[in-house]
Design an enzyme around this catalytic site. Structure first.
Site, PDB file in Angstrom:
ATOM      1  N   TYR A   9       0.791  -1.230   0.000  1.00 54.77           N
ATOM      2  CA  TYR A   9       0.000   0.000   0.000  1.00 54.77           C
ATOM      3  C   TYR A   9       0.827   1.286   0.000  1.00 54.77           C
ATOM      4  O   TYR A   9       0.268   2.374  -0.083  1.00 54.77           O
ATOM      5  CB  TYR A   9      -0.950   0.008   1.203  1.00 54.77           C
ATOM      6  CG  TYR A   9      -1.900  -1.162   1.192  1.00 54.77           C
ATOM      7  CD1 TYR A   9      -2.918  -1.241   0.258  1.00 54.77           C
ATOM      8  CD2 TYR A   9      -1.758  -2.208   2.097  1.00 54.77           C
ATOM      9  CE1 TYR A   9      -3.784  -2.321   0.227  1.00 54.77           C
ATOM     10  CE2 TYR A   9      -2.621  -3.293   2.083  1.00 54.77           C
ATOM     11  CZ  TYR A   9      -3.626  -3.344   1.144  1.00 54.77           C
ATOM     12  OH  TYR A   9      -4.476  -4.418   1.115  1.00 54.77           O
ATOM     13  N   ASN A  63     -12.677   4.516  -1.681  1.00 55.34           N
ATOM     14  CA  ASN A  63     -11.853   3.317  -1.573  1.00 55.34           C
ATOM     15  C   ASN A  63     -12.543   2.468  -0.512  1.00 55.34           C
ATOM     16  O   ASN A  63     -12.388   2.711   0.683  1.00 55.34           O
ATOM     17  CB  ASN A  63     -10.423   3.638  -1.162  1.00 55.34           C
ATOM     18  CG  ASN A  63      -9.555   2.392  -1.108  1.00 55.34           C
ATOM     19  OD1 ASN A  63     -10.055   1.270  -1.023  1.00 55.34           O
ATOM     20  ND2 ASN A  63      -8.246   2.587  -1.145  1.00 55.34           N
ATOM     21  N   HIS A  91     -15.050  -6.329  -2.024  1.00 54.40           N
ATOM     22  CA  HIS A  91     -15.236  -7.716  -2.432  1.00 54.40           C
ATOM     23  C   HIS A  91     -16.375  -8.410  -1.691  1.00 54.40           C
ATOM     24  O   HIS A  91     -16.648  -9.576  -1.964  1.00 54.40           O
ATOM     25  CB  HIS A  91     -13.938  -8.490  -2.196  1.00 54.40           C
ATOM     26  CG  HIS A  91     -12.718  -7.675  -2.468  1.00 54.40           C
ATOM     27  ND1 HIS A  91     -12.352  -7.299  -3.738  1.00 54.40           N
ATOM     28  CD2 HIS A  91     -11.804  -7.129  -1.631  1.00 54.40           C
ATOM     29  CE1 HIS A  91     -11.249  -6.563  -3.666  1.00 54.40           C
ATOM     30  NE2 HIS A  91     -10.902  -6.442  -2.403  1.00 54.40           N
ATOM     31  N   ASP A 130     -25.629  -1.175  -2.978  1.00 50.88           N
ATOM     32  CA  ASP A 130     -27.022  -0.731  -2.972  1.00 50.88           C
ATOM     33  C   ASP A 130     -27.159   0.741  -2.601  1.00 50.88           C
ATOM     34  O   ASP A 130     -27.939   1.471  -3.213  1.00 50.88           O
ATOM     35  CB  ASP A 130     -27.856  -1.593  -2.027  1.00 50.88           C
ATOM     36  CG  ASP A 130     -28.121  -2.989  -2.561  1.00 50.88           C
ATOM     37  OD1 ASP A 130     -27.847  -3.249  -3.757  1.00 50.88           O
ATOM     38  OD2 ASP A 130     -28.599  -3.831  -1.769  1.00 50.88           O
ATOM     39  N   HIS A 146      -8.370   2.189  -5.672  1.00 52.45           N
ATOM     40  CA  HIS A 146      -7.588   1.223  -4.887  1.00 52.45           C
ATOM     41  C   HIS A 146      -6.115   1.551  -5.050  1.00 52.45           C
ATOM     42  O   HIS A 146      -5.652   1.794  -6.171  1.00 52.45           O
ATOM     43  CB  HIS A 146      -7.847  -0.212  -5.349  1.00 52.45           C
ATOM     44  CG  HIS A 146      -9.264  -0.626  -5.178  1.00 52.45           C
ATOM     45  ND1 HIS A 146      -9.778  -0.986  -3.955  1.00 52.45           N
ATOM     46  CD2 HIS A 146     -10.284  -0.693  -6.066  1.00 52.45           C
ATOM     47  CE1 HIS A 146     -11.062  -1.273  -4.104  1.00 52.45           C
ATOM     48  NE2 HIS A 146     -11.399  -1.090  -5.371  1.00 52.45           N
ATOM     49  N   SER A 164      -3.574  -0.525  -4.460  1.00 53.09           N
ATOM     50  CA  SER A 164      -2.920  -1.664  -5.113  1.00 53.09           C
ATOM     51  C   SER A 164      -3.757  -2.108  -6.309  1.00 53.09           C
ATOM     52  O   SER A 164      -4.932  -1.763  -6.428  1.00 53.09           O
ATOM     53  CB  SER A 164      -2.759  -2.823  -4.123  1.00 53.09           C
ATOM     54  OG  SER A 164      -4.023  -3.357  -3.777  1.00 53.09           O
ATOM     55  N   ARG A 191      -9.831 -11.040  -4.209  1.00 54.73           N
ATOM     56  CA  ARG A 191      -9.781  -9.580  -4.321  1.00 54.73           C
ATOM     57  C   ARG A 191     -10.063  -9.087  -5.743  1.00 54.73           C
ATOM     58  O   ARG A 191     -10.118  -7.888  -5.983  1.00 54.73           O
ATOM     59  CB  ARG A 191      -8.415  -9.055  -3.884  1.00 54.73           C
ATOM     60  CG  ARG A 191      -8.145  -9.233  -2.415  1.00 54.73           C
ATOM     61  CD  ARG A 191      -6.865  -8.513  -2.024  1.00 54.73           C
ATOM     62  NE  ARG A 191      -6.361  -8.970  -0.761  1.00 54.73           N
ATOM     63  CZ  ARG A 191      -6.741  -8.495   0.424  1.00 54.73           C
ATOM     64  NH1 ARG A 191      -7.647  -7.541   0.494  1.00 54.73           N
ATOM     65  NH2 ARG A 191      -6.212  -8.977   1.531  1.00 54.73           N
TER      66      ARG A 191
END
Length: 149
Positions: free
Chosen positions: A26, A78, A84, A91, A104, A106, A115
């Site tokens: 990260y 993010n 996931h 929703d 993201h 990464s 992921r």
């Protein structure tokens, strides 16, 4: 833009640990650093920018619902690991109908199999992944450009 645009940056679980959590994945930039840089960029473009981070799914959902009431024009999110797993985040984002970009740090497509699926990406205006902290800056630039159309 006739009125000052309002952009909300939402950060999901464990992003408060940026800079110390798995820096090889990260990076070493902290969440505070990211938010400070985004604030500077937004100010230079006369855009109102607010940020929110939570490790709790319900708090993220509540904040997105509040964004609609507050007249937020665009969301940069993010969702962290909720990317996931969370149909509920999908929703609420669909429900409030505020355009958003999924970010993201990464490249989720180069990581573990679980992921690689996002519950949000097919309803997002865009997805930026794998570019590190600069991905947030690019998302902000894209949001401002969209709002100026």
């Amino acid at each position: 833009m006739s009125k000052k645009a309002s952009i909300l940056v939402i950060q999901g679980p464990n992003l408060n640990l940026l800079g110390t959590r798995e820096p090889d994945v990260y990076g070493k930039t902290t969440l505070e650093d990211i938010h400070q840089k985004l604030g500077e960029l937004a100010k230079a473009q006369s855009v109102d920018l607010s940020t929110f981070q939570s490790n709790h799914e319900g708090e993220l959902i509540d904040r997105i619902q509040k964004a609609k009431q507050d007249g937020v024009d665009f969301i940069i999110i993010n969702p962290g690991a909720f990317t996931h797993t969370s149909v509920a985040l999908r929703d609420v984002l669909a429900g409030v109908a505020i355009p958003f970009t999924e970010v993201h740090l990464s490249n989720i497509h180069q990581r573990e199999e679980f992921r690689k699926h996002s519950y949000l990406s097919d309803i997002a205006n865009g997805v930026i992944c794998g570019l590190g902290a600069i991905g947030y800056e690019l998302a902000l630039q894209a949001a401002i450009a969209r709002l100026q159309r």
